[in-house]
Design a protein around this motif. Structure first.
Motif, PDB file in Angstrom:
ATOM      1  N   HIS A   1      17.625  17.536 -28.042  1.00 52.67           N
ATOM      2  CA  HIS A   1      17.930  18.442 -29.124  1.00 52.67           C
ATOM      3  C   HIS A   1      17.518  19.874 -28.579  1.00 52.67           C
ATOM      4  CE1 HIS A   1      18.219  15.126 -31.943  1.00 52.67           C
ATOM      5  NE2 HIS A   1      18.882  16.021 -32.747  1.00 52.67           N
ATOM      6  N   GLY A   2      17.253  19.915 -27.341  1.00 53.90           N
ATOM      7  CA  GLY A   2      16.710  21.119 -26.514  1.00 53.90           C
ATOM      8  C   GLY A   2      15.487  21.615 -26.713  1.00 53.90           C
ATOM      9  N   LEU A   3      14.501  20.587 -27.278  1.00 57.85           N
ATOM     10  CA  LEU A   3      13.197  20.972 -27.215  1.00 57.85           C
ATOM     11  C   LEU A   3      12.513  20.566 -25.823  1.00 57.85           C
ATOM     12  CD1 LEU A   3      12.378  19.406 -30.844  1.00 57.85           C
ATOM     13  CD2 LEU A   3      12.263  21.929 -30.064  1.00 57.85           C
ATOM     14  N   LYS A   4      11.436  21.435 -25.414  1.00 55.48           N
ATOM     15  CA  LYS A   4      10.604  21.043 -24.091  1.00 55.48           C
ATOM     16  C   LYS A   4       9.442  20.521 -24.680  1.00 55.48           C
ATOM     17  CE  LYS A   4      10.315  25.602 -23.233  1.00 55.48           C
ATOM     18  NZ  LYS A   4      10.274  26.735 -22.195  1.00 55.48           N
ATOM     19  N   VAL A   5       9.353  19.290 -23.991  1.00 58.90           N
ATOM     20  CA  VAL A   5       8.389  18.386 -24.480  1.00 58.90           C
ATOM     21  C   VAL A   5       7.709  18.045 -23.154  1.00 58.90           C
ATOM     22  CG1 VAL A   5       7.902  16.071 -25.385  1.00 58.90           C
ATOM     23  CG2 VAL A   5       9.765  17.413 -26.345  1.00 58.90           C
ATOM     24  N   VAL A   6       6.191  17.902 -23.384  1.00 54.09           N
ATOM     25  CA  VAL A   6       5.172  17.417 -22.409  1.00 54.09           C
ATOM     26  C   VAL A   6       4.776  16.088 -23.012  1.00 54.09           C
ATOM     27  CG1 VAL A   6       3.040  17.430 -21.168  1.00 54.09           C
ATOM     28  CG2 VAL A   6       4.454  19.353 -21.429  1.00 54.09           C
ATOM     29  N   LEU A   7       4.845  14.922 -22.488  1.00 51.73           N
ATOM     30  CA  LEU A   7       4.465  13.464 -22.908  1.00 51.73           C
ATOM     31  C   LEU A   7       3.133  13.245 -22.328  1.00 51.73           C
ATOM     32  CD1 LEU A   7       4.710  10.779 -24.265  1.00 51.73           C
ATOM     33  CD2 LEU A   7       6.194  10.063 -22.071  1.00 51.73           C
ATOM     34  N   ASN A   8       2.126  13.088 -23.085  1.00 49.13           N
ATOM     35  CA  ASN A   8       0.874  12.492 -22.525  1.00 49.13           C
ATOM     36  C   ASN A   8       0.954  11.237 -21.733  1.00 49.13           C
ATOM     37  OD1 ASN A   8      -2.168  12.960 -22.695  1.00 49.13           O
ATOM     38  ND2 ASN A   8      -2.001  10.672 -23.135  1.00 49.13           N
ATOM     39  N   SER A   9       0.598  11.205 -20.641  1.00 50.18           N
ATOM     40  CA  SER A   9       0.745  10.180 -19.717  1.00 50.18           C
ATOM     41  C   SER A   9      -0.673   9.591 -19.395  1.00 50.18           C
ATOM     42  CB  SER A   9       1.466  10.339 -18.529  1.00 50.18           C
ATOM     43  OG  SER A   9       1.546   9.307 -17.614  1.00 50.18           O
ATOM     44  N   GLY A  10      -0.816   8.405 -19.221  1.00 50.67           N
ATOM     45  CA  GLY A  10      -2.303   7.892 -18.626  1.00 50.67           C
ATOM     46  C   GLY A  10      -3.330   7.485 -19.629  1.00 50.67           C
ATOM     47  N   GLY A  11      -2.755   7.473 -21.170  1.00 52.01           N
ATOM     48  CA  GLY A  11      -3.775   7.123 -22.130  1.00 52.01           C
ATOM     49  C   GLY A  11      -4.621   8.218 -22.609  1.00 52.01           C
ATOM     50  N   SER A  12      -6.120   7.625 -22.579  1.00 58.90           N
ATOM     51  CA  SER A  12      -7.113   8.597 -22.788  1.00 58.90           C
ATOM     52  C   SER A  12      -7.263   8.709 -24.399  1.00 58.90           C
ATOM     53  CB  SER A  12      -7.111  10.091 -22.094  1.00 58.90           C
ATOM     54  OG  SER A  12      -6.134  10.737 -22.851  1.00 58.90           O
ATOM     55  N   SER A  13      -8.750   9.360 -24.843  1.00 58.70           N
ATOM     56  CA  SER A  13      -8.930   9.188 -26.306  1.00 58.70           C
ATOM     57  C   SER A  13      -8.053  10.531 -26.835  1.00 58.70           C
ATOM     58  CB  SER A  13     -10.409   9.482 -26.358  1.00 58.70           C
ATOM     59  OG  SER A  13     -10.769  10.725 -25.913  1.00 58.70           O
ATOM     60  N   PHE A  14      -7.823  10.295 -28.186  1.00 61.94           N
ATOM     61  CA  PHE A  14      -7.495  11.285 -29.162  1.00 61.94           C
ATOM     62  C   PHE A  14      -7.885  12.584 -28.958  1.00 61.94           C
ATOM     63  CE2 PHE A  14      -7.245  13.611 -33.133  1.00 61.94           C
ATOM     64  CZ  PHE A  14      -5.927  13.929 -33.146  1.00 61.94           C
ATOM     65  N   LYS A  15      -9.422  12.843 -28.687  1.00 64.29           N
ATOM     66  CA  LYS A  15      -9.799  14.062 -28.662  1.00 64.29           C
ATOM     67  C   LYS A  15      -9.554  14.784 -27.208  1.00 64.29           C
ATOM     68  CE  LYS A  15     -14.436  16.269 -28.471  1.00 64.29           C
ATOM     69  NZ  LYS A  15     -15.684  16.131 -28.422  1.00 64.29           N
ATOM     70  N   SER A  16      -9.172  13.952 -26.144  1.00 64.55           N
ATOM     71  CA  SER A  16      -8.812  14.384 -24.974  1.00 64.55           C
ATOM     72  C   SER A  16      -7.530  14.734 -24.746  1.00 64.55           C
ATOM     73  CB  SER A  16      -9.143  13.147 -24.004  1.00 64.55           C
ATOM     74  OG  SER A  16     -10.572  12.885 -23.687  1.00 64.55           O
ATOM     75  N   GLN A  17      -6.724  14.032 -25.639  1.00 60.14           N
ATOM     76  CA  GLN A  17      -5.362  14.486 -25.751  1.00 60.14           C
ATOM     77  C   GLN A  17      -5.190  15.681 -26.320  1.00 60.14           C
ATOM     78  OE1 GLN A  17      -2.327  11.222 -26.383  1.00 60.14           O
ATOM     79  NE2 GLN A  17      -3.769   9.858 -26.073  1.00 60.14           N
ATOM     80  N   MET A  18      -5.869  15.751 -27.446  1.00 60.00           N
ATOM     81  CA  MET A  18      -5.578  17.061 -28.307  1.00 60.00           C
ATOM     82  C   MET A  18      -6.004  18.278 -27.363  1.00 60.00           C
ATOM     83  SD  MET A  18      -4.245  16.417 -30.830  1.00 60.00           S
ATOM     84  CE  MET A  18      -4.244  18.173 -31.780  1.00 60.00           C
ATOM     85  N   LYS A  19      -7.145  17.962 -26.478  1.00 59.00           N
ATOM     86  CA  LYS A  19      -7.734  19.150 -25.622  1.00 59.00           C
ATOM     87  C   LYS A  19      -6.496  19.389 -24.683  1.00 59.00           C
ATOM     88  CE  LYS A  19     -12.653  18.745 -25.463  1.00 59.00           C
ATOM     89  NZ  LYS A  19     -13.660  18.243 -24.865  1.00 59.00           N
ATOM     90  N   ARG A  20      -5.741  18.658 -23.978  1.00 55.97           N
ATOM     91  CA  ARG A  20      -4.851  18.602 -23.319  1.00 55.97           C
ATOM     92  C   ARG A  20      -3.431  19.533 -23.860  1.00 55.97           C
ATOM     93  NH1 ARG A  20      -4.297  12.663 -20.814  1.00 55.97           N
ATOM     94  NH2 ARG A  20      -6.414  12.523 -19.892  1.00 55.97           N
ATOM     95  N   ALA A  21      -3.319  19.094 -25.006  1.00 57.27           N
ATOM     96  CA  ALA A  21      -2.158  19.618 -25.894  1.00 57.27           C
ATOM     97  C   ALA A  21      -2.495  20.973 -26.098  1.00 57.27           C
ATOM     98  CB  ALA A  21      -2.059  18.923 -27.450  1.00 57.27           C
ATOM     99  N   ASP A  22      -3.574  21.626 -26.418  1.00 57.65           N
ATOM    100  CA  ASP A  22      -4.002  22.786 -26.396  1.00 57.65           C
ATOM    101  C   ASP A  22      -3.801  23.634 -25.245  1.00 57.65           C
ATOM    102  OD1 ASP A  22      -4.830  24.903 -28.374  1.00 57.65           O
ATOM    103  OD2 ASP A  22      -6.635  24.945 -26.802  1.00 57.65           O
ATOM    104  N   LYS A  23      -4.497  23.054 -24.167  1.00 60.74           N
ATOM    105  CA  LYS A  23      -4.247  23.532 -22.992  1.00 60.74           C
ATOM    106  C   LYS A  23      -2.781  23.621 -22.349  1.00 60.74           C
ATOM    107  CE  LYS A  23      -6.654  23.530 -18.510  1.00 60.74           C
ATOM    108  NZ  LYS A  23      -7.565  22.438 -17.577  1.00 60.74           N
ATOM    109  N   SER A  24      -1.973  22.996 -22.752  1.00 65.26           N
ATOM    110  CA  SER A  24      -0.415  23.217 -22.261  1.00 65.26           C
ATOM    111  C   SER A  24       0.083  24.203 -22.621  1.00 65.26           C
ATOM    112  CB  SER A  24       0.184  21.716 -22.716  1.00 65.26           C
ATOM    113  OG  SER A  24       0.413  21.861 -24.222  1.00 65.26           O
ATOM    114  N   GLY A  25      -0.494  24.970 -23.663  1.00 62.52           N
ATOM    115  CA  GLY A  25       0.145  26.175 -24.455  1.00 62.52           C
ATOM    116  C   GLY A  25       1.518  25.738 -25.258  1.00 62.52           C
ATOM    117  N   ALA A  26       1.597  24.625 -25.590  1.00 59.47           N
ATOM    118  CA  ALA A  26       2.604  24.118 -26.463  1.00 59.47           C
ATOM    119  C   ALA A  26       2.445  24.646 -27.842  1.00 59.47           C
ATOM    120  CB  ALA A  26       2.699  22.398 -26.659  1.00 59.47           C
ATOM    121  N   ALA A  27       3.299  24.900 -28.804  1.00 61.83           N
ATOM    122  CA  ALA A  27       3.149  25.309 -30.042  1.00 61.83           C
ATOM    123  C   ALA A  27       2.849  24.170 -31.143  1.00 61.83           C
ATOM    124  CB  ALA A  27       4.522  26.007 -30.637  1.00 61.83           C
ATOM    125  N   PHE A  28       3.044  23.026 -30.943  1.00 63.08           N
ATOM    126  CA  PHE A  28       2.933  21.855 -31.779  1.00 63.08           C
ATOM    127  C   PHE A  28       2.343  20.533 -31.135  1.00 63.08           C
ATOM    128  CE2 PHE A  28       6.019  24.616 -33.798  1.00 63.08           C
ATOM    129  CZ  PHE A  28       5.489  24.760 -35.192  1.00 63.08           C
TER     130      PHE A  28
END
Length: 421
Positions: A352-379
């Protein structure tokens, strides 16, 4: 321990944080060139050394001391990394008879190579966009190419540039002028620096380009080439200036502007800025009606220009332009089922034309949310095993606090597209 590898002096990497600005500039250039119906041609970066000696000129800085040349040990061919693009484009036009069906407009892009003193805005590998028109004799093509550049500066929102323009006439005019110039400079032999003395009897017009403060008064008093133009060359230049005035493009007549390559005749010009110090020329070009014939083709009028991409980037950065290639979505996934489905969901969202970063390598919810914030993604789209069972995904805004929604998976793409707009 092995020695750490580093790039060669004057050859550099464009790192990921810089590439969004490069892509922006390149896209704008392509868009503007499309408006003028220029066609892309891809050219090799290695050419016979003789091509540049015969076109650029034996007594130019490029040929005398800047070219990367060698003899191919496999067949004894003398080869050179291209120091500029026009010669190779002309070679291609002749070799493939590209003007057989009439005039043609071409453009190309890529690295050029010159062994120069490295400084801001001047590297030994640098990138240019070249624009060439073959088979057009009228002054309106000179003006059109200048207007193309003026349109590009508007598209890039560049304001601090000034057009300098001059006519260097035809070869016969320059022969007469050259003799007068040599006589004039010989009367100031005590003021000429070593570079000027070297050029005096080889390429005296290049002395006019000198930035040596001690020579400026002398250069200002030198004869002007405009006084030696034949009537046709003068009429051509007057027509170019008339077109520019009619189009509302401001310009400065610069009688010292000669360009550094031997193949130019009549119109020459540069777009300059005062924001980049001594490397203030961001684009330059002119007419070269005799080059195709000189390199073995039929006599064909031609004109063109080159854009220095590194200097455009430096200018935009100096203006405070910063671009980032940020994703729309960071896809957080927790649990075996969610992890398997997340790859499929990310592909659906990308469709649908959305730029997506897929978390890879597992890790905890807290760690994934930190990566999400650092990625610059809006959501962040949060997908767990429980969400899979329910047929939903959690959507959390990473830029607005406490904004989170539970969205059915089959409605997720449309919801995100609406948020992104």
């Amino acid at each position: 321990m092995s020695k750490k590898c580093q790039s060669i002096k004057g050859f550099y990497d464009v790192l990921p944080d810089k590439t969004p600005l490069w892509h922006f500039v390149e896209d704008k250039i392509r868009e503007v060139l499309d408006l003028y119906a220029y066609e892309k041609i891809n050219l090799p970066i290695v050419e016979p050394t003789s091509l540049f000696v015969d076109s650029v000129g034996t007594h130019t800085d490029i040929v005398e001391k800047e070219m990367y040349s060698w003899v191919d040990p496999l067949n004894e061919d003398q080869l050179t990394l291209r120091p500029e693009g026009t010669a190779g484009c002309v070679r291609a036009v002749i070799e493939h008879n590209l003007t057989y069906n009439g005039p043609i407009r071409l453009w190309y892009q890529g690295p050029m190579f010159r062994h120069e003193n490295v400084q801001k805005g001047r590297q030994r590998q640098f990138n240019q966009v070249g624009v060439e028109a073959f088979g057009f004799n009228d002054a309106n093509i000179d003006a059109e190419q200048i207007l193309l550049l003026a349109r590009l500066w508007k598209a890039l929102d560049i304001k601090d540039v000034e057009l300098h323009i001059n006519s260097i006439g035809d070869p016969e005019d320059r022969l007469t002028y050259r003799a007068e110039l040599i006589r004039y400079f010989e009367g100031f032999s005590d003021i000429l620096d070593e570079d000027a003395k070297r050029r005096l009897h080889q390429n005296p017009l290049r002395i006019l380009d000198s930035k040596n403060p001690a020579m400026q008064t002398m250069i200002e008093g030198a004869p002007k080439l405009s006084e030696y133009l034949n009537s046709e060359a003068k009429a051509h230049f007057d027509a170019v200036c008339g077109y520019l005035k009619e189009a509302g493009v401001a310009f400065k007549l610069n009688h010292r502007l000669v360009r550094g390559l031997d193949y130019y005749n009549r119109t020459v010009y540069e777009w300059v800025t005062n924001r980049l110090g001594s490397q203030g020329t961001i684009a330059g070009g002119g007419r070269y009606d005799y080059l195709i014939e000189r390199l073995g083709g039929d006599k064909t009028p031609a004109s063109g220009f080159g854009i220095g991409l590194e200097r455009i980037i430096l200018l935009l950065e100096d203006m405070g332009v910063i671009l980032q290639n940020e994703p729309n979505i960071y896809l957080v996934n927790l649990g075996e089922t969610a992890e398997k489905y997340a790859l499929k969901l990310s592909e659906i969202l990308r469709s649908h034309g959305l730029k997506v970063v897929l978390n890879s390598g597992g890790s905890s919810f807290k760690s994934q949310m930190k990566r999400a914030d650092k990625s610059g993604a809006a959501f962040a789209v949060i997908l767990g095993d429980d969400e899979i069972k329910e047929g939903v995904a959690q959507v959390k805004s990473l830029r607005v606090e406490n904004v989170q929604s539970k969205i059915p998976i089959d409605e997720l793409a449309q919801f995100l597209l609406k948020q992104a707009s």
